[in-house]
Design an enzyme around this catalytic site. Structure first.
Site, short mmCIF file in Angstrom:
data_model
loop_
_atom_site.label_atom_id
_atom_site.label_comp_id
_atom_site.label_asym_id
_atom_site.label_seq_id
_atom_site.Cartn_x
_atom_site.Cartn_y
_atom_site.Cartn_z
N GLY A 1 -12.70 -3.92 0.54
CA GLY A 1 -14.10 -3.56 0.79
C GLY A 1 -14.61 -2.48 -0.15
NE ARG B 1 -4.02 -1.91 2.06
CZ ARG B 1 -4.73 -2.46 3.03
NH1 ARG B 1 -4.46 -2.17 4.29
NH2 ARG B 1 -5.71 -3.28 2.75
N GLY C 1 -9.24 -8.69 -1.83
CA GLY C 1 -8.67 -9.62 -0.85
C GLY C 1 -7.99 -10.84 -1.41
CE LYS D 1 -19.25 -17.01 6.95
NZ LYS D 1 -19.23 -15.99 8.00
P1 AMP Z 1 -13.66 -14.50 0.94
O1 AMP Z 1 -12.96 -13.68 1.96
O2 AMP Z 1 -15.15 -14.59 1.13
O3 AMP Z 1 -13.25 -14.17 -0.46
O4 AMP Z 1 -13.20 -15.99 1.24
C1 AMP Z 1 -11.88 -16.41 1.09
C2 AMP Z 1 -11.70 -17.68 1.86
O5 AMP Z 1 -12.62 -18.65 1.41
C3 AMP Z 1 -10.33 -18.27 1.72
O6 AMP Z 1 -9.68 -18.22 2.95
C4 AMP Z 1 -10.60 -19.71 1.29
O7 AMP Z 1 -9.81 -20.64 1.98
C5 AMP Z 1 -12.05 -19.91 1.65
N1 AMP Z 1 -12.67 -20.96 0.84
C6 AMP Z 1 -12.71 -21.03 -0.49
N2 AMP Z 1 -13.32 -22.17 -0.89
C7 AMP Z 1 -13.70 -22.81 0.22
C8 AMP Z 1 -14.36 -24.06 0.46
N3 AMP Z 1 -14.77 -24.83 -0.54
N4 AMP Z 1 -14.59 -24.42 1.74
C9 AMP Z 1 -14.16 -23.64 2.75
N5 AMP Z 1 -13.53 -22.45 2.60
C10 AMP Z 1 -13.30 -22.06 1.34
#
Ligand code: AMP
Length: 397
Positions: free
Chosen positions: A378, A34, A355, A199
């Protein structure tokens, strides 16, 4: 040429909001991405013969002085990044200390102010606090895309204290805004959005907004299984948000109504525990056995997604396809990164942001093979959710 590039900073004191919210471990800057991202803006002002007053936040000190979050810790590193430049530090961002140091600042010099968030007024967007800050310089430059989604004193409110012509985006912010606008408002078709991560609940608004913009939406990562469950499939121990099943079903229905091609992974690499050393298997997503969980997309999904990506002209990628932090579950994310890079080489425009997908392209050494890697987590997500970002609106209004 942009407003910032055209502006001659000779003799001006530019008050520049940067995002120096860097990880500091044992008093050392652990990742200076950054800080380096703001250097072109700082250097242009200095080259012109202006001086630079930098303001930033670091961490979440919650409106109180907390040495753990002092920007004094990063001064040594800023000096290393700006060899030959005199860098001063003010132990408060407002008041006599800051005003005296700002007044004494010479052309070609830099003054870094102490953490803005040592004052609760920063996050409250307090106009009197913004006014105090504004007195330190005569031109306001916002180069902090990472906080553009916040209506804080230094990111948005302060702009009202400067006349048009004396408030502008810095080079990083200009690049972030123009790349994001290119994808959302003037994307060449077919436009494919690849969304992964853990999620559905974190990505609902972005998916809903992209249903009106994208030709193809590819879903990977943990989110997949909530969608599959909404179709009545068994997903074993895979991540699933029970309270989002109806919403997931509704999104699938609306995608069909809007003629958006919605791609869910056809198969998964499954494991019998959330561990790199777990037993593994590859199965169709119609067939995830009880007790197992999907931790990466499988080869059929990789093949299908790669074909869609290869035929796209605009690509937005946010979120990994699996648990790429574990070597046994990173093949899907790596393959998608490679497909995005290959499509870019063929002439597609690709933006990676938010991210973990940024971490992934960096890890696979592909960051310079995509069109643009955003620094804003974000802020970028909110932009693609269709929200107005206060930091952008404040400059343009
Ligand atoms: P996000 O911050 O929502 O983009 O999520 C990123 C995180 O999702 C990473 O740390 C990944 O390890 C996790 N992730 C991706 N695929 C899966 C999965 N199939 N099951 C559990 N965690 C996951």
């Amino acid at each position: 040429m942009s407003q910032f590039s055209k502006f001659n900073f000779t003799g001006h004191k530019a008050l520049v909001r940067v995002d120096f919210n860097v990880p500091v471990k044992e008093g050392k800057v652990a990742d200076d991405t950054r800080m380096r991202a703001a250097l072109p803006t700082i250097q242009k002002i200095l080259r012109d013969g202006g001086s630079v007053i930098l303001m930033s936040h670091l961490g979440r000190p919650k409106g109180k002085v907390d040495e753990k979050y002092s920007l004094g810790q990063i001064v040594y590193h800023l000096k290393e990044l700006l060899p030959g430049v005199t860098v001063h530090f003010a132990t408060d961002c407002i008041g006599a200390v800051a005003e005296e140091k700002a007044a004494a600042l010479q052309s070609g010099e830099v003054l870094l102010l102490e953490n803005l968030r040592f004052h609760a007024e920063e996050e409250k967007g307090d106009p009197a606090f913004a006014k105090e800050l504004s007195r330190l310089g005569d031109v306001y430059v916002n180069d902090a895309f990472g906080t553009a989604h916040r209506a804080h004193a230094s990111t948005a409110v302060i702009a009202a204290d400067f006349p048009q012509g004396k408030k502008m985006f810095g080079l990083l912010m200009e690049a972030e805004v123009s790349n994001a606008e290119r994808v959302l408002h003037s994307s060449e078709k077919p436009f494919t959005a690849i969304l992964g991560g853990a999620k559905v609940s974190d990505k609902i608004e972005i998916i809903e907004n992209l249903l009106n913009k994208a030709d193809n939406i590819i879903i990977g990562g943990g989110m997949t299984y909530t969608f599959l469950r909404s179709q009545g499939k068994h997903t074993g121990n895979s991540l699933c948000e029970e309270d989002k099943l109806d919403l997931a079903g509704d999104i699938l229905k609306r995608a069909a109504e809007k003629n958006v091609s919605f791609y869910l992974a056809a198969d998964s690499v499954i494991a019998d525990a959330f561990s790199n050393d777990a037993n593994r298997n590859t199965v169709s997503n119609d067939n995830i056995p009880a007790g197992w969980m999907g931790l990466d997309i499988g080869p059929d999904a990789i093949a299908e997604f790669t074909e869609v990506i290869t035929n796209s002209k605009t690509i937005l990628w946010n979120g990994p396809m699996g648990v790429f932090e574990m070597s046994n579950f990173q093949a899907g994310t790596r393959a998608i990164a490679e497909a995005v890079a290959a499509a870019t080489e063929k002439g597609a425009y690709s933006l990676v942001g938010g991210g973990d997908s940024v971490a992934a392209v960096n890890q696979f050494g592909l960051a310079d093979k995509v069109s643009y890697v955003s620094t804003g987590g974000g802020a970028l997500l909110e932009y693609f959710e269709g929200k107005t970002l206060p930091g952008i609106a404040a400059i343009r209004d």
